[in-house]
Design a protein around this motif. Structure first.
Motif, PDB file in Angstrom:
ATOM      1  N   ALA A 150       5.400   1.080  -7.183  1.00 49.62           N
ATOM      2  CA  ALA A 150       5.735   2.376  -6.574  1.00 49.62           C
ATOM      3  C   ALA A 150       6.792   3.100  -7.395  1.00 49.62           C
ATOM      4  O   ALA A 150       7.613   2.481  -8.065  1.00 49.62           O
ATOM      5  CB  ALA A 150       6.259   2.167  -5.146  1.00 49.62           C
ATOM      6  N   VAL A 156       4.276   8.191 -10.942  1.00 50.32           N
ATOM      7  CA  VAL A 156       4.401   9.462 -10.211  1.00 50.32           C
ATOM      8  C   VAL A 156       5.452  10.361 -10.865  1.00 50.32           C
ATOM      9  O   VAL A 156       6.243   9.918 -11.700  1.00 50.32           O
ATOM     10  CB  VAL A 156       4.732   9.245  -8.713  1.00 50.32           C
ATOM     11  CG1 VAL A 156       3.676   8.394  -8.036  1.00 50.32           C
ATOM     12  CG2 VAL A 156       6.122   8.653  -8.527  1.00 50.32           C
ATOM     13  N   ASP A 166       6.803   7.820  -2.534  1.00 50.60           N
ATOM     14  CA  ASP A 166       5.813   6.855  -3.024  1.00 50.60           C
ATOM     15  C   ASP A 166       6.187   5.432  -2.594  1.00 50.60           C
ATOM     16  O   ASP A 166       5.311   4.645  -2.226  1.00 50.60           O
ATOM     17  CB  ASP A 166       5.711   6.949  -4.550  1.00 50.60           C
ATOM     18  CG  ASP A 166       4.450   6.293  -5.081  1.00 50.60           C
ATOM     19  OD1 ASP A 166       3.347   6.620  -4.568  1.00 50.60           O
ATOM     20  OD2 ASP A 166       4.545   5.445  -5.983  1.00 50.60           O
ATOM     21  N   LYS A 169       5.135   5.148   0.918  1.00 46.41           N
ATOM     22  CA  LYS A 169       3.668   5.076   1.007  1.00 46.41           C
ATOM     23  C   LYS A 169       3.163   3.669   0.718  1.00 46.41           C
ATOM     24  O   LYS A 169       2.344   3.115   1.470  1.00 46.41           O
ATOM     25  CB  LYS A 169       3.043   6.065   0.006  1.00 46.41           C
ATOM     26  CG  LYS A 169       1.525   6.061  -0.003  1.00 46.41           C
ATOM     27  CD  LYS A 169       0.925   6.713  -1.246  1.00 46.41           C
ATOM     28  CE  LYS A 169       0.706   5.700  -2.357  1.00 46.41           C
ATOM     29  NZ  LYS A 169      -0.052   6.234  -3.497  1.00 46.41           N
TER      30      LYS A 169
END
Ligand code: FAD
Length: 192
Positions: A150, A156, A166, A169
């Motif tokens: 992540a 990202v 993230d 998530k």
């Protein structure tokens, strides 16, 4: 036999701290291991939604306190490898020994050396100054069973609102897998 954590998160920047907060608040036995090399320590934020302005160090410290409030255990150390263990995955550290985990979330920012050592597939990054990232699917899963990634290391956009989102998530996806059903964490405003 080593204590078995539900989720061990490596890296306590915005991605890992946020993942640890969700994991611990969901009642999962959670460990957050960090080597204190976050790029966020040099940052000043005026673009994190809901916060007028905050320093990187304050954001990280608040995140760690939030995770600890719900029972996450915090260890400062360098993770040196992740190998297959007796009960799941064994997370090896430089000084504090080893920890066993059902699931591991890599949140190691700009660093992919640990991922590569653990046999996790990487690929070219798309974001400025981020050359290599972990290859994840839409859920955050890597090619190694039980290892997820992540935040910046997962490719990202390198902004705290996105990396922390993230982390949340991916933690929600891990929690959902552990629970066998989709997980949601909604506290309701108290009125009287
Ligand atoms: C100078 C600067 C200014 C910035 N300004 C802004 C801004 O204004 N707004 C904004 O949104 N974003 C800004 N950013 C970007 C922001 O810092 C990142 O988007 C975000 O914080 C990255 O979060 P992360 O959790 O993915 O990584 P990081 O915050 O880098 O955290 C990764 C953590 O993993 C740990 N780690 C790595 N490998 C290991 C290992 N093997 N064992 C244990 N721990 C390990 C590291 O010690 C580190 O603590 C700025 C960044 C910099 C450098």
């Amino acid at each position: 036999m080593l204590v078995l954590f539900d989720i061990v998160i490596i890296g306590a920047g915005p991605a890992g701290g946020s993942a640890a907060l969700f994991a611990a608040k969901a009642g999962k036995k959670t460990l957050l291991v960090d080597s204190d090399k976050s790029m966020t320590k040099r940052a000043w934020m005026e673009n994190h939604y809901g916060i007028m302005e905050i320093s990187g160090p304050d954001l990280i410290e608040t995140g760690k306190k939030q995770a600890a409030k719900f029972g996450a255990e915090l260890v400062t150390d360098q993770v040196t490898n992740i190998v297959k263990g007796e009960q799941g995955l064994t997370v090896e550290t430089a000084e504090k020994g080893s920890f066993e985990a059902k699931h591991v979330i890599l949140a190691t920012g700009a660093l992919v050396d640990l991922a590569e050592k653990a046999g996790v597939a990487t690929k070219a990054g798309t974001e400025p100054r981020i050359k290599t990232v972990v290859d994840v699917d839409a859920q955050g899963k890597t090619n190694v069973a039980g290892i997820w990634a992540a935040g910046t290391v997962a490719g990202v956009s390198v902004h705290t609102i996105i990396t922390s989102g993230d982390g949340a998530k991916v933690a929600i996806n891990v929690i959902s897998e552990l629970n066998g059903e989709r997980y949601v964490d909604h506290d309701v405003l108290k009125t009287n």
